[in-house]
Design a protein around this motif. Structure first.
Motif, short mmCIF file in Angstrom:
data_model
loop_
_atom_site.label_atom_id
_atom_site.label_comp_id
_atom_site.label_asym_id
_atom_site.label_seq_id
_atom_site.Cartn_x
_atom_site.Cartn_y
_atom_site.Cartn_z
N GLN A 65 0.50 -1.48 0.68
CA GLN A 65 0.23 -0.01 0.30
C GLN A 65 0.87 0.98 -0.03
OE1 GLN A 65 -3.36 0.11 -0.09
NE2 GLN A 65 -2.62 -2.25 -0.75
N VAL A 66 2.00 1.25 0.62
CA VAL A 66 3.36 2.27 0.97
C VAL A 66 3.35 2.82 -0.88
CG1 VAL A 66 5.15 3.48 1.61
CG2 VAL A 66 3.64 2.37 2.86
N VAL A 67 4.34 1.29 -1.05
CA VAL A 67 4.48 1.00 -2.58
C VAL A 67 2.96 1.82 -3.33
CG1 VAL A 67 5.47 0.28 -4.68
CG2 VAL A 67 5.97 -0.16 -2.86
N ARG A 68 2.01 1.66 -2.96
CA ARG A 68 0.55 2.55 -4.71
C ARG A 68 1.02 3.78 -4.32
NH1 ARG A 68 -4.30 3.74 -2.94
NH2 ARG A 68 -3.74 3.30 -1.36
N ARG A 69 0.79 4.16 -2.90
CA ARG A 69 0.40 5.74 -2.43
C ARG A 69 1.73 6.31 -3.09
NH1 ARG A 69 -1.44 3.89 2.81
NH2 ARG A 69 1.16 3.39 3.36
N LYS A 70 2.96 5.94 -3.36
CA LYS A 70 3.47 6.92 -3.98
C LYS A 70 3.70 6.89 -5.21
CE LYS A 70 6.26 7.61 0.22
NZ LYS A 70 6.08 8.81 0.58
N GLY A 71 3.04 5.84 -6.22
CA GLY A 71 2.87 5.22 -7.42
C GLY A 71 2.22 6.24 -7.47
N GLU A 72 0.79 6.78 -6.14
CA GLU A 72 0.12 7.67 -6.82
C GLU A 72 0.31 9.11 -6.85
OE1 GLU A 72 -2.65 6.89 -4.20
OE2 GLU A 72 -3.96 4.92 -5.44
N ASP A 73 1.41 8.96 -6.42
CA ASP A 73 1.74 10.44 -5.99
C ASP A 73 3.09 10.80 -7.62
OD1 ASP A 73 0.94 11.05 -3.71
OD2 ASP A 73 2.27 10.41 -2.46
N VAL A 74 3.77 9.74 -7.71
CA VAL A 74 4.60 9.95 -9.43
C VAL A 74 2.97 10.06 -9.92
CG1 VAL A 74 6.07 9.06 -10.49
CG2 VAL A 74 6.42 8.72 -8.66
N ALA A 75 2.36 9.53 -9.76
CA ALA A 75 1.22 9.03 -11.75
C ALA A 75 0.40 11.04 -11.37
CB ALA A 75 0.23 8.55 -10.87
N VAL A 76 0.41 10.92 -10.04
CA VAL A 76 -0.94 13.14 -10.31
C VAL A 76 0.18 13.95 -10.85
CG1 VAL A 76 -1.14 14.73 -8.61
CG2 VAL A 76 -1.71 12.30 -8.58
N THR A 77 2.41 13.36 -10.61
CA THR A 77 2.86 15.04 -11.33
C THR A 77 2.46 14.13 -12.82
OG1 THR A 77 3.43 14.42 -9.11
CG2 THR A 77 5.11 15.92 -10.91
N GLN A 78 2.57 13.28 -12.94
CA GLN A 78 3.24 12.75 -14.75
C GLN A 78 1.95 13.31 -14.75
OE1 GLN A 78 6.66 11.01 -15.51
NE2 GLN A 78 5.05 11.66 -17.56
N SER A 79 0.37 12.94 -14.21
CA SER A 79 -0.17 13.69 -15.28
C SER A 79 -0.62 14.18 -15.43
CB SER A 79 -2.04 12.80 -14.46
OG SER A 79 -1.67 14.12 -13.31
N TRP A 80 -0.39 15.85 -15.02
CA TRP A 80 0.08 17.04 -15.22
C TRP A 80 1.02 17.51 -15.74
CZ3 TRP A 80 -2.99 21.41 -13.64
CH2 TRP A 80 -3.83 20.88 -13.01
N LEU A 81 1.62 16.43 -15.77
CA LEU A 81 3.54 17.46 -16.93
C LEU A 81 2.98 16.53 -18.18
CD1 LEU A 81 5.60 18.34 -17.30
CD2 LEU A 81 6.63 15.44 -17.17
N ASP A 82 1.41 15.69 -18.15
CA ASP A 82 1.05 15.30 -19.75
C ASP A 82 0.09 16.10 -20.08
OD1 ASP A 82 3.05 12.56 -19.21
OD2 ASP A 82 1.24 11.51 -18.43
N ALA A 83 -0.63 16.31 -19.25
CA ALA A 83 -1.50 16.99 -19.77
C ALA A 83 -1.19 18.98 -20.42
CB ALA A 83 -2.79 17.77 -18.80
N LEU A 84 -0.16 19.27 -19.32
CA LEU A 84 0.59 20.69 -19.93
C LEU A 84 1.60 20.48 -21.52
CD1 LEU A 84 1.91 22.47 -16.55
CD2 LEU A 84 -0.16 22.93 -18.11
N GLN A 85 1.88 18.56 -21.20
CA GLN A 85 2.67 18.76 -22.70
C GLN A 85 1.47 19.33 -24.34
OE1 GLN A 85 5.27 14.98 -21.18
NE2 GLN A 85 5.72 15.84 -23.14
#
Length: 621
Positions: A239-259
């Motif tokens: 679950q810790v890995v999942r939460r950390k992965g979600e944090d990465v995914a949120v930032t990545q999604s912002w980056l992809d959207a702004l791209q």
């Protein structure tokens, strides 16, 4: 293209991740240059396509159908074909660069792990080492797959800026200023993304370590009822890995959207400005089409630049983890030995215990404490320079620690009590040096009495063994390991309890064949089995870490070294004989019990032994 894996991955600098990445780039500069060249050609062709399209439109509007229009169309066709060819070849180079860097990194990690001995597990969790190969190596390689397109994008950006300045200075200025602004805005998200990727990588490494430890000790956990506890820990870390992965995914999604958003806004602004200039007559319709073509095209270099930035971030994180593994100081060989190797037939001496291996003799090492003799045998193979500094071993006139490690490994082979088999064919598992003929392999199998292994493995020598040889019984694994050790043809061979997991009849056959096969070559067998002891040239008895007596098996039983030694020796070998008879009562001051001695000397029969093993399971019968 070069064959992978590489014969020699090289010796990388360990100063930092950027230094390591630059070292990899220099190691594969040829294919990297090919990839960059293809990338530059492809993007240069793409950059000229809108320019030629605009010229063709203006020529067509001005002169109608004619040679100029057909010439422009022909040039567009040529540019398209060249761009497609460069893209196809460049992609091949990109993949080659990716695999080359990833395989080199994996090989370096594997080499360090193999050479480090116990030091690797003392400094790093197992999961970190596994993740360095399974994840970080690929991340390191990814940056080289993106490099060619990134360099091509930079060249294309410069070409577009120059061409746009020729079309219109205001439009050229917008391109020169607006595109770097978009890239800078996207770059602001990279640092928080890197931090979150590092945190996710740390959590993932801990999860891998926890999983590996749980699986390796699953049988024990079930035995003590601790399976649920470790399952809960693994679930919590997941679950810790999942939460950390979600944090990465949120930032990545912002980056992809702004791209998509920011380059899109840039295109809208550039087209809006160009359309107004076309209406004012400042630029021609063809130049307006050129402007739109460049505006749409420039979103690609921006995307490539962002992808390169992300790949570089991941590569730096991965390289930092890889370097943590590569910096592990190996248990042996950290200090390069420079002493000249002793001549063939040199005496091997453990100076603390006094154990001596004279050339050409088959010697058995016996002790009341099996761990004591195993420790001496391990020292003779030099597995931990720091731990063995106080217990030097001399090979001829040279200390083992002063010799190059490759020389020690070539001339001295230690086969430990617990055999380790690897997945692959039985042939490759036996022939570790890859130079043995099939008849020699079969001879070693016969010597180790392992014919039943050939029958149990489909396709015999070419049959596949699973990881750790799990399809074999304990006795079969031990005999395969014995055959493997014999096939090395080492000048000095040290075998630790090579027959502890086989039954008495099998042990008797192996003992006789082993002694005959190694006669005339230096061999040490750590064992307390009378079936083996009766076939060796000499027995060395150790007590409290010191050599107590030397002699033949029969001579030590007969008291040639004294009654006290005989009593001690009988107590040791008696554990492998008959626990029902009091050992002390089997010897008195007048001499040995003849019946007991005769039984101890019996090597061809099957004396009663409470410690006899059941070959089918490798455990106590």
């Amino acid at each position: 293209m070069r064959q992978l894996p590489l014969a020699d991955p090289g010796t990388p600098p360990l100063r930092g991740p950027l230094t390591y990445l630059w070292w990899l780039a220099r190691r594969q500069w040829g294919i990297l240059l090919g990839a960059v060249t293809c990338g530059v050609v492809m993007f240069a062709c793409q950059a000229f396509l809108p320019y030629l399209t605009g010229r063709a439109i203006d020529d067509g509007l001005e002169r109608g159908f004619g040679p100029d229009l057909f010439r422009a169309a022909g040039m567009l066709l040529v540019l398209g074909l060249v761009s497609a060819a460069a893209s196809a070849v460049g992609h091949r180079y990109d993949v080659a660069n990716w695999l080359r860097a990833a395989f080199t990194t994996s090989q370096l990690v594997g080499r360090t792990t193999a050479r480090s001995g116990a030091a690797i597990t003392a400094e790093l969790p197992t999961g970190e080492v596994v993740s360095a190969v399974a994840n970080d190596a690929l991340r390191v390689g990814e940056v080289y797959a993106q490099l060619a397109r990134f360099v091509g994008s930079l060249v294309a950006y410069g070409a577009v800026a120059v061409l746009m300045l020729q079309v219109s200075v205001p439009l050229g200025v917008v391109v020169l200023v607006g595109l770097p602004t978009v890239a800078l805005a996207l770059g602001l998200l990279v640092r928080p993304l890197q931090r979150r990727q590092v945190a996710q990588r740390e959590a993932s490494g801990r999860l891998t370590t926890l999983g590996a430890d749980t699986v390796s000790g699953l049988r024990i956990l079930r035995g003590i009822g601790g399976e649920q506890v470790f399952t809960g820990r693994y679930r919590e870390q997941s679950q810790v890995v999942r939460r950390k992965g979600e944090d990465v995914a949120v930032t990545q999604s912002w980056l992809d959207a702004l791209q998509v958003l920011l380059p899109g806004m840039f295109v809208v602004a550039l087209v809006w400005l160009g359309a107004h200039m076309a209406l004012d007559g400042t630029i021609t319709p063809g130049q307006l089409v050129t402007t739109y073509g460049y505006a749409a095209f420039l979103a690609w270099p921006v995307q490539n630049a962002t992808m390169m930035l992300q790949a570089t971030t991941r590569a730096v994180v991965g390289a930092r983890k890889v370097l943590a593994v590569l910096r592990v100081v190996p248990s042996t060989g950290a200090r390069a030995g420079t002493a000249a190797a002793p001549p063939v037939g040199a005496v091997l001496v453990d100076e603390v215990s006094g154990v001596v291996l004279e050339p050409g003799r088959v010697v058995a090492l016996v002790s009341d404490d099996p761990d004591e003799t195993a420790a001496i045998a391990t020292r003779l193979g030099r597995f931990d320079d720091e731990a063995e500094a106080a217990t030097p071993v001399r090979f001829g006139d040279v200390l083992l620690a002063d010799l190059p490690k490759d020389v020690v490994r070539e001339r001295i082979v230690v086969a430990e009590a617990t055999p380790h088999l690897f997945s692959g064919t039985l042939r490759s598992g036996l022939d570790v040096r890859g130079t043995t003929a099939e008849e020699d392999l079969l001879a070693a199998v016969h010597l180790a009495d392992a014919h039943d292994v050939l029958d149990s493995v489909p396709d015999g020598l070419d049959g596949e063994l699973p990881e750790k040889g799990r399809s074999l019984s304990g006795g079969q694994r031990q005999r395969v390991a014995l055959a493997r050790a014999l096939l090395t043809g080492a000048e000095v061979l040290v075998l630790v309890e090579p027959t502890s997991a086989v039954d008495a009849h099998t042990e008797a056959r192996i003992a006789a064949r082993l002694a005959d096969a190694r006669r005339g070559r230096t061999t040490l067998v750590v064992t307390a089995s009378p079936l083996v002891l009766d076939h060796v040239d000499e027995v060395q008895l150790v007590q409290d870490g010191t050599l107590l007596a030397r002699g033949t098996h029969a001579g030590l039983l007969d008291g040639e070294a004294g009654p006290g030694v005989a009593r001690t020796y009988r107590r040791v070998v008696g554990r492998r004989m008959d626990d029902d008879r009091p050992v002390e009562g089997a010897f008195d001051a007048d001499g040995p019990d003849e019946e007991w001695r005769d039984r101890a000397l019996l090597a061809d029969g099957a004396p009663a032994r409470s410690g006899a093993r059941d070959e089918s399971t490798g455990g106590a019968a």
